[in-house]
Design an enzyme around this catalytic site. Structure first.
Site, PDB file in Angstrom:
ATOM      1  CG  ASN A  15      -1.861   1.112   1.321  1.00 30.93           C
ATOM      2  OD1 ASN A  15      -1.780   2.053   0.536  1.00 30.93           O
ATOM      3  ND2 ASN A  15      -2.767   1.058   2.277  1.00 30.93           N
TER       4      ASN A  15
ATOM      5  CG  HIS B 269     -12.708   3.828   2.736  1.00 31.22           C
ATOM      6  ND1 HIS B 269     -13.403   4.839   3.378  1.00 31.22           N
ATOM      7  CD2 HIS B 269     -11.403   4.028   3.001  1.00 31.22           C
ATOM      8  CE1 HIS B 269     -12.543   5.632   4.004  1.00 31.22           C
ATOM      9  NE2 HIS B 269     -11.329   5.159   3.785  1.00 31.22           N
TER      10      HIS B 269
ATOM     11  NE  ARG C  80      -9.627  12.850   3.420  1.00 39.09           N
ATOM     12  CZ  ARG C  80      -9.626  11.530   3.249  1.00 39.09           C
ATOM     13  NH1 ARG C  80     -10.731  10.904   2.897  1.00 39.09           N
ATOM     14  NH2 ARG C  80      -8.524  10.846   3.412  1.00 39.09           N
TER      15      ARG C  80
END
Ligand code: ADP
Length: 401
Positions: free
Chosen positions: A10, A184, A245
């Site tokens: 990742n 996601h 966010r």
């Protein structure tokens, strides 16, 4: 000897997280992380988990780029007898954030696939470039090995047009590939299926609302195993209140900040992505710290918590309506798996929808998937730990074995 190991990578802009798994029993052989790549203070933390390896090892000092980072990871793995040159390594699975509309499933990476991921950089400027770098570096290290891309957006490509399109001029939207992609997806896919299993059902038989509440946060509505709605959109900025966010705001706020406050596009971008959400509201983005402050009577922390929960509740109601019938609601990721007060507050008052939480079950700590709704509840409420790396490894291995 057949190859049964998968390395999951990742790659972020300044970090690489990795796990080496053995797919015979889905066990982890090693996990680790390289952070602050490109800085003087880079750090590699490596933990061997099987095969007579040592304890967790840490290395500090400059790691110039992703190439150097991956070589350092390869050295650590080799030290444990798990080197990347091993014939037991079947493939490398890469998390790729944006797959656009084209990639609805894990894909073996070819030059053409990589070029398409590159074409998507304008819609994922923060993520796709780092993912591409990670892939190129891994390819250079093991050119003969299959490399697989597992896309964050893939699970959401089943969303109907009514959910995926913004109500803006169609020509403009299509010219710039503006639509709701969702993110996601690996987690929503894994958790919705694990929730079905927890109920003793096949995923095709159940409708599930998944709330992935980490530092980034998103909700999805999954009908019979297919995603029909999700809260993130063109970018991961839309939807729930997150650590840093804003989630949903009136888009006119951006014009207002430009015209009235004189802010530049980049400043507004940074404000909404990095200085908003929980951190913007109360200065902290860690839910543990926010709860500690709430317990001490801190008003700003209380307001941040209330706004976070209010937004969650709105999405639960909306997705209930989208699905029509809901069999289960699952909480996952750092906040969803650990913050009992968030789960309790999000479900409070929803008895009319058949949703309730048993206080004792909700407070009990466990790393296992579990139900927290009272016995006989109309809708099962569950805590289901997510495991994106295992899901990436599983999808990668399925494709190459
Ligand atoms: P990401 O992968 O998006 O970085 P995670 O899913 O690991 O995030 O979630 C990280 C967040 O989980 C932390 O910022 C914190 O708010 C929250 N968290 C972790 N542990 C706990 C806990 N014990 N109680 C409450 N919140 C927690």
């Amino acid at each position: 000897m057949t190859a049964t190991r998968v390395l999951v990578l990742n790659s972020g802009s300044s970090s690489v997280k990795y796990q080496l798994l053995d797919m015979r029993d889905s066990s982890r052989l090693a996990v680790g992380l390289v952070e602050r790549i490109g800085e003087e203070t880079s750090r590699l933390v490596h933990t061997p988990l099987a095969g007579g390896g040592d304890e967790r090892r840490e290395r500090s000092g400059p790691i110039a780029d992703h190439d150097a980072a991956l070589k350092a990871v390869a050295d650590e793995l080799a030290h444990d007898g798990l080197g990347l040159d091993s014939p037991e390594l079947a493939a490398i699975g890469h998390r790729v954030v944006h797959g656009g509309l084209r990639f609805s499933a894990p894909t073996v990476i070819t030059d053409e696939v990589l070029a398409e991921v590159e074409r998507l950089v304008p819609v994922a400027p923060l993520h796709n470039p780092a993912n591409i770098t990670g892939i190129r570096t891994a390819q250079a290290l093991r050119p003969d090995l299959p490399q697989v891309a597992v896309f964050d957006t893939a699970f959401h490509t089943t969303m109907p047009e009514a959910a995926a399109r913004y109500a803006i001029d169609v020509e403009t939207a299509d010219a710039h590939r503006i639509r709701r992609y969702g993110f996601h997806g690996t987690s929503h896919s894994y958790v919705s299926r694990a929730t079905a299993r927890l109920l003793g059902k096949d995923p095709s038989e159940v409708n599930v609302i998944v709330l992935h509440l980490g530092n980034g946060a998103s909700a999805s509505a999954v009908a019979g195993g297919r995603c029909v709605e999700t809260s993130m959109g063109l970018t991961p900025l839309e939807g729930l209140v997150m650590g840093t966010r804003s989630g949903d705001i009136d888009p006119a706020v951006t014009f207002h900040l430009k015209r009235v406050a004189g802010m530049s596009t980049d400043e507004i971008d940074a404000l909404l992505n990095k200085k908003s959400g929980l951190v913007g509201l109360c200065g902290d983005n860690d839910m543990r710290e926010i709860r500690r402050r709430v317990e001490e009577g801190d008003e700003r922390a209380r307001l941040a918590f209330d706004i976070y929960v209010h937004r969650l509740k709105k999405y639960i109601g909306a997705y209930y309506a989208v699905l029509g019938r809901v069999d289960a609601l699952a909480f996952t990721a750092g906040v969803g798996e650990n913050a009992a007060p968030v789960r309790e507050a999000a479900i409070a008052g929803l008895e009319g929808l058949g949703l309730a939480v048993d206080a004792g079950l909700n407070a009990a700590r466990s790393g296992e998937a579990r139900l927290i709704s009272p016995a006989g509840a109309r809708v099962a409420v569950a805590v289901v730990p997510t495991d994106e790396e295992l899901e990436i490894a599983r999808q990668t291995f399925e494709l190459v074995k």
